[in-house]
Design an enzyme around this catalytic site. Structure first.
Site, PDB file in Angstrom:
ATOM      1  N   SER A   1      -0.843  16.118 -11.766  1.00  0.00           N
ATOM      2  CA  SER A   1      -1.050  16.432 -13.243  1.00  0.00           C
ATOM      3  C   SER A   1      -1.926  17.713 -13.432  1.00  0.00           C
ATOM      4  O   SER A   1      -2.705  18.190 -13.030  1.00  0.00           O
ATOM      5  CB  SER A   1      -2.250  14.903 -13.026  1.00  0.00           C
ATOM      6  OG  SER A   1      -2.815  14.908 -14.596  1.00  0.00           O
TER       7      SER A   1
ATOM      8  N   ASP B   1       1.177  -0.786   0.603  1.00  0.00           N
ATOM      9  CA  ASP B   1      -0.729   0.143   0.066  1.00  0.00           C
ATOM     10  C   ASP B   1       1.322   1.099   0.035  1.00  0.00           C
ATOM     11  O   ASP B   1       1.565   1.708   1.211  1.00  0.00           O
ATOM     12  CB  ASP B   1      -1.043   0.350   0.640  1.00  0.00           C
ATOM     13  CG  ASP B   1      -1.754   1.173   0.993  1.00  0.00           C
ATOM     14  OD1 ASP B   1      -2.513   1.353   1.856  1.00  0.00           O
ATOM     15  OD2 ASP B   1      -1.861   1.712  -0.006  1.00  0.00           O
TER      16      ASP B   1
END
Ligand SMILES: CN(C)c1ccc(C(=O)NN)cc1
Length: 330
Positions: free
Chosen positions: A198, A34
């Site tokens: 992004s 994770d």
């Protein structure tokens, strides 16, 4: 040193499980690696039987190399509301040919129902930054942080696949695992996550690029792609029959709908293509009539989550040495 370990998707790619060996003699557990958390916790002999439902439990009393970390405890809550807590042992850990002799193993004395019901998952290995490890009074290092000084390169890579086994590699970049070039983008680790921004996105092969910064974390432990609601609404507008389904708390659409691809921009001129098929997660009804979307809203979280729906479309470099994320097509 370098290492490589296989990671296998569970049904609907809900999570990916990876073999890890703990203690002496080795106890083999299937672990959810994770990158969105920093605790390595496992079901254990100290977990109440009523909360164990088929999982393999680490038993420190059966390990000649286990040492209790006296006074240390931990408790953690995840974004989906699930949680666990317990105490701590130091023991040997082997994964992908790599060994660390005194890894903090967080033994669960309690787990929430979500973990009890996840019958093949024996625990989580957090590979985010140690800053957010939940052991008190002294926080513990992740397996990667413990190994980092001995690795050929201070990085690991994730190559998750849709419906097929992939790999986590440590200390090296496998040039055969991706196509084209790797585009690197800065990571801001001040919140302890692999957080990056992004520049924007494109919906569909003939869509127009939308310049809209999306700050989020690369999180192998989250199944879906959780983005700002404006993006999610724009995407499902392109899916006939799609709508927000309050009974399922997310966007749902007919399973036979045509799903546009979704492009996530990286750096100045690169982008990762998520195929339309990845944007359907799983049926919401037993007839398989309606499907739950692989992209959902990040409302309430405070940042977006680039989970498995995104990560399985890319070859991902988690570069701790240069605090950057590398992304490539494959
Ligand atoms: C209930 N289970 C298996 C979970 C596994 C992982 C997570 C998570 O947020 N990881 N970043 C939450 C829940």
């Amino acid at each position: 040193s370098t290492g490589s370990v296989v990671t296998t998707p569970q049904q609907y790619d809900v999570e990916y499980l990876t073999p890890v060996t703990i203690g002496t003699p080795g106890q083999n557990l299937e672990i959810d690696i994770d990158t969105g958390s920093s605790d390595f916790w496992v079901f254990s002999s100290e977990t109440p039987k009523s909360q164990v439902n088929g999982q393999t439990c680490y038993n420190p009393k059966k390990s000649s190399t286990a040492k209790k970390l006296d006074g240390a405890t931990w408790e953690i809550e995840y974004g989906d509301g699930s949680s666990s807590s317990g105490d701590v042992y130091l023991d040997k850990v082997k994964m992908g040919g790599l060994n660390f002799s005194s890894q903090a193993i967080e033994a669960a004395t309690r787990v929430s129902d979500e973990f009890t019901e996840d019958t093949n998952n024996d625990g989580l290995m957090g590979l985010a930054f140690g800053l957010i490890n939940q052991v008190r009074p002294q926080k513990q290092k992740t397996f990667f942080e413990n190994l980092q000084p001995s690795l050929d390169k201070p990085l690991f890579t994730a190559d998750l696949k849709s419906g097929a086994p992939g790999h986590f590699n440590f200390g090296y970049i496998d040039k055969n695992a991706y196509t084209g070039s790797i585009t690197y983008t800065p990571v801001n680790s001040t919140q302890g996550f692999w957080m990056w921004t992004s520049p924007g996105y494109t919906i569909g092969a003939s869509g127009k690029f939308k310049s809209s910064p999306i700050q989020g974390i690369a999180d192998t432990g989250t199944t879906l792609l959780l983005l700002p609601s404006s993006v999610v609404t724009a995407y499902y507008k392109k899916v006939s029959g799609a709508g927000y389904d309050s009974s399922n708390s997310g966007y749902v659409f007919p399973c036979d709908a045509t799903l546009p691809s979704f492009y996530v921009s990286v750096g100045d001129s690169a982008r990762i293509k998520i195929p339309g098929q990845y944007m359907s997660y799983a049926p919401v009804d037993s007839q398989g009539q309606n499907c739950f979307g692989g992209m959902q809203s990040d409302d309430g979280i405070g940042f977006s989550i680039f989970g498995d729906v995104f990560l399985k479309a890319a070859f991902v470099v988690f570069d701790a040495g240069k605090e950057r994320l590398g992304l490539a097509a494959k």
